[in-house]
Design a protein around this motif. Structure first.
Motif, PDB file in Angstrom:
ATOM      1  N   LEU A  62      43.223  18.457  36.581  1.00 59.28           N
ATOM      2  CA  LEU A  62      42.076  19.484  36.374  1.00 59.28           C
ATOM      3  C   LEU A  62      42.862  20.784  36.713  1.00 59.28           C
ATOM      4  CD1 LEU A  62      39.203  20.234  35.358  1.00 59.28           C
ATOM      5  CD2 LEU A  62      38.535  19.838  38.014  1.00 59.28           C
ATOM      6  N   ILE A  63      42.549  22.042  35.590  1.00 62.69           N
ATOM      7  CA  ILE A  63      43.175  23.285  35.972  1.00 62.69           C
ATOM      8  C   ILE A  63      41.857  24.152  36.383  1.00 62.69           C
ATOM      9  CG2 ILE A  63      44.239  25.260  34.913  1.00 62.69           C
ATOM     10  CD1 ILE A  63      45.772  23.040  33.289  1.00 62.69           C
ATOM     11  N   LEU A  64      41.933  24.718  37.416  1.00 57.80           N
ATOM     12  CA  LEU A  64      40.773  25.701  37.782  1.00 57.80           C
ATOM     13  C   LEU A  64      41.132  26.930  37.942  1.00 57.80           C
ATOM     14  CD1 LEU A  64      38.872  23.793  40.550  1.00 57.80           C
ATOM     15  CD2 LEU A  64      37.954  24.248  38.312  1.00 57.80           C
ATOM     16  N   SER A  65      40.465  27.975  37.280  1.00 47.38           N
ATOM     17  CA  SER A  65      40.931  29.594  36.974  1.00 47.38           C
ATOM     18  C   SER A  65      39.990  30.249  37.296  1.00 47.38           C
ATOM     19  CB  SER A  65      42.080  29.787  36.036  1.00 47.38           C
ATOM     20  OG  SER A  65      41.123  29.477  34.914  1.00 47.38           O
ATOM     21  N   GLU A  66      40.072  31.284  37.862  1.00 52.09           N
ATOM     22  CA  GLU A  66      39.122  32.509  37.941  1.00 52.09           C
ATOM     23  C   GLU A  66      39.283  33.609  37.074  1.00 52.09           C
ATOM     24  OE1 GLU A  66      38.592  33.673  42.140  1.00 52.09           O
ATOM     25  OE2 GLU A  66      37.924  31.670  42.837  1.00 52.09           O
ATOM     26  N   HIS A  67      38.446  34.141  36.646  1.00 54.54           N
ATOM     27  CA  HIS A  67      38.631  35.357  35.576  1.00 54.54           C
ATOM     28  C   HIS A  67      37.559  36.444  36.063  1.00 54.54           C
ATOM     29  CE1 HIS A  67      41.280  32.659  33.349  1.00 54.54           C
ATOM     30  NE2 HIS A  67      40.112  31.927  33.597  1.00 54.54           N
ATOM     31  N   ASP A  68      37.855  37.651  36.252  1.00 54.95           N
ATOM     32  CA  ASP A  68      37.022  38.805  36.846  1.00 54.95           C
ATOM     33  C   ASP A  68      36.511  39.572  35.398  1.00 54.95           C
ATOM     34  OD1 ASP A  68      35.416  40.713  38.052  1.00 54.95           O
ATOM     35  OD2 ASP A  68      37.140  41.726  38.729  1.00 54.95           O
ATOM     36  N   THR A  69      35.458  39.018  34.791  1.00 56.84           N
ATOM     37  CA  THR A  69      35.133  39.286  33.371  1.00 56.84           C
ATOM     38  C   THR A  69      33.804  39.978  33.513  1.00 56.84           C
ATOM     39  OG1 THR A  69      34.537  37.083  32.487  1.00 56.84           O
ATOM     40  CG2 THR A  69      36.854  38.037  32.144  1.00 56.84           C
ATOM     41  N   ARG A  70      33.008  39.662  34.628  1.00 57.19           N
ATOM     42  CA  ARG A  70      31.708  40.166  34.663  1.00 57.19           C
ATOM     43  C   ARG A  70      31.615  40.974  36.091  1.00 57.19           C
ATOM     44  NH1 ARG A  70      27.468  37.842  32.008  1.00 57.19           N
ATOM     45  NH2 ARG A  70      26.118  37.946  33.763  1.00 57.19           N
ATOM     46  N   ALA A  71      32.293  41.915  36.068  1.00 61.71           N
ATOM     47  CA  ALA A  71      32.501  42.918  37.095  1.00 61.71           C
ATOM     48  C   ALA A  71      31.068  43.831  37.306  1.00 61.71           C
ATOM     49  CB  ALA A  71      33.645  43.909  37.178  1.00 61.71           C
ATOM     50  N   GLU A  72      30.377  44.163  36.198  1.00 58.45           N
ATOM     51  CA  GLU A  72      29.304  44.606  36.148  1.00 58.45           C
ATOM     52  C   GLU A  72      27.937  44.145  36.781  1.00 58.45           C
ATOM     53  OE1 GLU A  72      29.373  42.949  32.070  1.00 58.45           O
ATOM     54  OE2 GLU A  72      30.623  43.696  33.621  1.00 58.45           O
ATOM     55  N   HIS A  73      28.309  42.568  36.889  1.00 60.22           N
ATOM     56  CA  HIS A  73      27.191  41.893  37.724  1.00 60.22           C
ATOM     57  C   HIS A  73      27.637  41.363  39.143  1.00 60.22           C
ATOM     58  CE1 HIS A  73      24.820  42.017  34.113  1.00 60.22           C
ATOM     59  NE2 HIS A  73      25.993  41.676  33.285  1.00 60.22           N
ATOM     60  N   ASP A  74      28.792  41.889  39.553  1.00 63.04           N
ATOM     61  CA  ASP A  74      29.490  41.238  40.816  1.00 63.04           C
ATOM     62  C   ASP A  74      29.752  39.775  40.608  1.00 63.04           C
ATOM     63  OD1 ASP A  74      31.025  41.678  43.082  1.00 63.04           O
ATOM     64  OD2 ASP A  74      29.172  41.343  44.185  1.00 63.04           O
ATOM     65  N   GLU A  75      30.253  39.266  39.537  1.00 62.90           N
ATOM     66  CA  GLU A  75      30.400  37.933  39.078  1.00 62.90           C
ATOM     67  C   GLU A  75      31.591  37.582  38.684  1.00 62.90           C
ATOM     68  OE1 GLU A  75      25.757  36.875  37.954  1.00 62.90           O
ATOM     69  OE2 GLU A  75      27.384  36.835  36.579  1.00 62.90           O
ATOM     70  N   THR A  76      32.176  36.369  38.922  1.00 61.43           N
ATOM     71  CA  THR A  76      33.464  35.705  38.525  1.00 61.43           C
ATOM     72  C   THR A  76      33.143  34.721  37.715  1.00 61.43           C
ATOM     73  OG1 THR A  76      34.744  36.530  40.468  1.00 61.43           O
ATOM     74  CG2 THR A  76      35.463  34.777  39.211  1.00 61.43           C
ATOM     75  N   THR A  77      33.827  34.408  36.395  1.00 61.38           N
ATOM     76  CA  THR A  77      33.831  33.387  35.621  1.00 61.38           C
ATOM     77  C   THR A  77      34.791  32.566  36.132  1.00 61.38           C
ATOM     78  OG1 THR A  77      32.963  34.750  33.629  1.00 61.38           O
ATOM     79  CG2 THR A  77      34.043  32.603  33.343  1.00 61.38           C
TER      80      THR A  77
END
Length: 207
Positions: free
Chosen positions: A170-185
């Protein structure tokens, strides 16, 4: 038994979720809890595809579209006698097909299991004692899951004949694509496929 070429192909499954960075920054709660939930979601998706995948598009073929047609039969009813006869037939079919007995078990929807446990004849419960005390039906263990249809009771004389192939970890990765909501995808990717090595090792009653 005759064996043909078994080919597994990598079908990609993906989970995406947006996680609060406040949660991810909390030691002992963030990454561990999120990762555990995502792994559980991936496992659930694999179970669903493994049973119910129809093989269209990018979906793999699951168990129910690979069953031998001669080993899938309609129930003769919901009376005590009908349930007993159908369950006996479901056990008999793989054995008379000369498939060696191995890790034999039933897989059944919880609602269908409840129907079995409530079945009575002359005031006596037919399956309830065995199912609650021993965890078996006709001497073979059963597993309940909502990932199988309530309209089926499925038996295999050897579940090792159901090949469950995972292409890579299983490949897990984080993507900072919702910076305006202080969230990480957070994204999880899994690749897998399913094949019945001996389709006649399985039988299924439909209701």
């Amino acid at each position: 038994p005759k064996y043909g070429k078994i080919v597994l192909k990598a079908h990609k499954g993906m989970v995406l979720t947006d996680i609060s960075n406040d949660l991810l920054r909390t030691p002992g709660v963030g990454d561990a809890g999120v990762g555990e939930d995502i792994r559980a979601t991936v496992a659930d998706g694999l179970d669903d595809a493994g049973f119910n995948g129809d093989g269209t598009g990018a979906a793999p073929k699951g168990l129910f579209v690979q069953l031998d047609p001669a080993h899938t039969f309609a129930s003769t009813g919901t009376t005590a006698a009908a349930y007993l006869a159908d369950i006996d037939k479901a056990v008999e079919l793989p054995l008379t097909a000369h498939v060696r007995m191995g890790a034999a078990a039933w897989v059944i929807h919880p609602t269908r299991a409840t129907a079995l446990m409530q079945l009575q004849e002359s005031g006596l419960f037919l399956f309830r004692g065995e199912m609650l005390d021993k965890g078996t039906i006709r001497g073979f263990p059963f597993v309940m899951t909502t990932r199988v249809p309530v309209s089926r009771i499925t038996f295999s004389c050897d579940w090792r004949q159901f090949l469950y192939g995972i292409d890579e970890d299983l490949i897990l990765s984080e993507h900072d694509t919702r910076a305006e909501h202080d969230e990480t995808t957070v994204r999880a990717i899994v690749k897998g496929d399913f094949r019945l090595r001996q389709p006649k090792a399985f039988s299924s009653i439909t209701y």
